[in-house]
Write a protein that holds these residues in place. Sequence first.
Motif, mmCIF file in Angstrom:
data_model
loop_
_atom_site.group_PDB
_atom_site.id
_atom_site.type_symbol
_atom_site.label_atom_id
_atom_site.label_comp_id
_atom_site.label_asym_id
_atom_site.label_seq_id
_atom_site.Cartn_x
_atom_site.Cartn_y
_atom_site.Cartn_z
ATOM 1 N N GLU A 83 0.844 -1.193 0.000
ATOM 2 C CA GLU A 83 0.000 0.000 0.000
ATOM 3 C C GLU A 83 0.876 1.238 0.000
ATOM 4 O O GLU A 83 2.002 1.218 0.495
ATOM 5 N N THR A 84 0.322 2.289 -0.553
ATOM 6 C CA THR A 84 0.995 3.582 -0.606
ATOM 7 C C THR A 84 0.067 4.630 -0.038
ATOM 8 O O THR A 84 -1.138 4.597 -0.294
ATOM 9 N N SER A 85 0.622 5.553 0.725
ATOM 10 C CA SER A 85 -0.188 6.670 1.223
ATOM 11 C C SER A 85 0.681 7.918 1.288
ATOM 12 O O SER A 85 1.897 7.837 1.429
ATOM 13 N N SER A 86 0.035 9.055 1.183
ATOM 14 C CA SER A 86 0.744 10.325 1.311
ATOM 15 C C SER A 86 0.925 10.648 2.781
ATOM 16 O O SER A 86 -0.027 10.581 3.558
ATOM 17 N N VAL A 87 2.136 10.980 3.147
ATOM 18 C CA VAL A 87 2.417 11.407 4.510
ATOM 19 C C VAL A 87 2.329 12.933 4.557
ATOM 20 O O VAL A 87 1.746 13.501 5.462
ATOM 21 N N THR A 88 2.924 13.567 3.566
ATOM 22 C CA THR A 88 2.819 15.012 3.350
ATOM 23 C C THR A 88 2.689 15.214 1.847
ATOM 24 O O THR A 88 2.730 14.256 1.079
ATOM 25 N N SER A 89 2.593 16.451 1.413
ATOM 26 C CA SER A 89 2.504 16.698 -0.025
ATOM 27 C C SER A 89 3.800 16.349 -0.739
ATOM 28 O O SER A 89 3.820 16.202 -1.953
ATOM 29 N N ALA A 90 4.876 16.183 0.015
ATOM 30 C CA ALA A 90 6.178 15.898 -0.591
ATOM 31 C C ALA A 90 6.732 14.522 -0.231
ATOM 32 O O ALA A 90 7.862 14.210 -0.554
ATOM 33 N N ALA A 91 5.920 13.680 0.455
ATOM 34 C CA ALA A 91 6.436 12.377 0.868
ATOM 35 C C ALA A 91 5.337 11.328 0.855
ATOM 36 O O ALA A 91 4.179 11.623 1.149
ATOM 37 N N SER A 92 5.719 10.097 0.506
ATOM 38 C CA SER A 92 4.787 8.971 0.479
ATOM 39 C C SER A 92 5.361 7.810 1.277
ATOM 40 O O SER A 92 6.564 7.588 1.288
ATOM 41 N N GLU A 93 4.470 7.079 1.926
ATOM 42 C CA GLU A 93 4.865 5.869 2.636
ATOM 43 C C GLU A 93 4.484 4.665 1.792
ATOM 44 O O GLU A 93 3.420 4.618 1.193
ATOM 45 N N ILE A 94 5.372 3.704 1.736
ATOM 46 C CA ILE A 94 5.099 2.404 1.134
ATOM 47 C C ILE A 94 5.144 1.405 2.277
ATOM 48 O O ILE A 94 6.096 1.387 3.063
ATOM 49 N N ILE A 95 4.112 0.577 2.381
ATOM 50 C CA ILE A 95 4.107 -0.468 3.395
ATOM 51 C C ILE A 95 3.827 -1.802 2.727
ATOM 52 O O ILE A 95 2.984 -1.892 1.836
ATOM 53 N N ALA A 96 4.602 -2.800 3.117
ATOM 54 C CA ALA A 96 4.405 -4.176 2.673
ATOM 55 C C ALA A 96 4.007 -4.971 3.909
ATOM 56 O O ALA A 96 4.612 -4.808 4.973
ATOM 57 N N TYR A 97 2.970 -5.811 3.782
ATOM 58 C CA TYR A 97 2.557 -6.596 4.936
ATOM 59 C C TYR A 97 1.984 -7.933 4.496
ATOM 60 O O TYR A 97 1.586 -8.109 3.346
ATOM 61 N N GLY A 98 1.989 -8.863 5.422
ATOM 62 C CA GLY A 98 1.478 -10.188 5.141
ATOM 63 C C GLY A 98 1.492 -11.041 6.398
ATOM 64 O O GLY A 98 1.669 -10.526 7.497
ATOM 65 N N THR A 99 1.347 -12.343 6.211
ATOM 66 C CA THR A 99 1.333 -13.290 7.324
ATOM 67 C C THR A 99 2.543 -14.208 7.209
ATOM 68 O O THR A 99 2.724 -14.894 6.202
ATOM 69 N N ALA A 100 3.356 -14.198 8.245
ATOM 70 C CA ALA A 100 4.547 -15.049 8.293
ATOM 71 C C ALA A 100 4.122 -16.457 8.702
ATOM 72 O O ALA A 100 3.314 -16.635 9.626
ATOM 73 N N VAL A 101 4.644 -17.445 7.969
ATOM 74 C CA VAL A 101 4.302 -18.845 8.232
ATOM 75 C C VAL A 101 5.534 -19.717 8.076
ATOM 76 O O VAL A 101 6.527 -19.328 7.484
ATOM 77 N N ILE A 102 5.416 -20.920 8.627
ATOM 78 C CA ILE A 102 6.384 -21.980 8.337
ATOM 79 C C ILE A 102 5.653 -22.973 7.450
ATOM 80 O O ILE A 102 4.564 -23.457 7.804
ATOM 81 N N ILE A 103 6.243 -23.217 6.285
ATOM 82 C CA ILE A 103 5.645 -24.169 5.354
ATOM 83 C C ILE A 103 6.547 -25.382 5.191
ATOM 84 O O ILE A 103 7.740 -25.326 5.471
ATOM 85 N N GLU A 104 5.918 -26.462 4.769
ATOM 86 C CA GLU A 104 6.643 -27.699 4.485
ATOM 87 C C GLU A 104 6.125 -28.240 3.166
ATOM 88 O O GLU A 104 4.913 -28.276 2.941
ATOM 89 N N GLU A 105 7.034 -28.613 2.281
ATOM 90 C CA GLU A 105 6.618 -29.175 0.995
ATOM 91 C C GLU A 105 5.895 -30.486 1.215
ATOM 92 O O GLU A 105 6.280 -31.285 2.066
ATOM 93 N N THR A 106 4.816 -30.676 0.437
ATOM 94 C CA THR A 106 4.031 -31.909 0.584
ATOM 95 C C THR A 106 4.355 -32.895 -0.517
ATOM 96 O O THR A 106 4.997 -32.612 -1.477
#
Length: 106
Positions: A83-106
Amino acid sequence: MIIVTTDFVTGSTIKEVKGFVRGSTVQSKNIGRDILAGLKNIVGGEIRDYTKMMDEARQLAIGRMTEHAKEKGANAIIAVRLETSSVTSAASEIIAYGTAVIIEET
């Protein structure tokens, strides 16, 4: 680290959910880019300096999210969003997020 936008990793089973992870950065414009952007607004076209700046910001946010997942002991991140959002008229924030998991190949 496997990073996917889906809620699963094909061919794998989620063994443990480690929880929410995120990474972000705030990028500001600079005068040189603003001058070039102003010229592009007159003639049209891609503002490559801004495109490069935002691509670098996305990579930095994803890298920070990955580090957060590693700290939790995960080997994958599912349901990733950016996601991207404006913090000020001259700056933008980029945020990456998700769910951390441990996976195992089946």
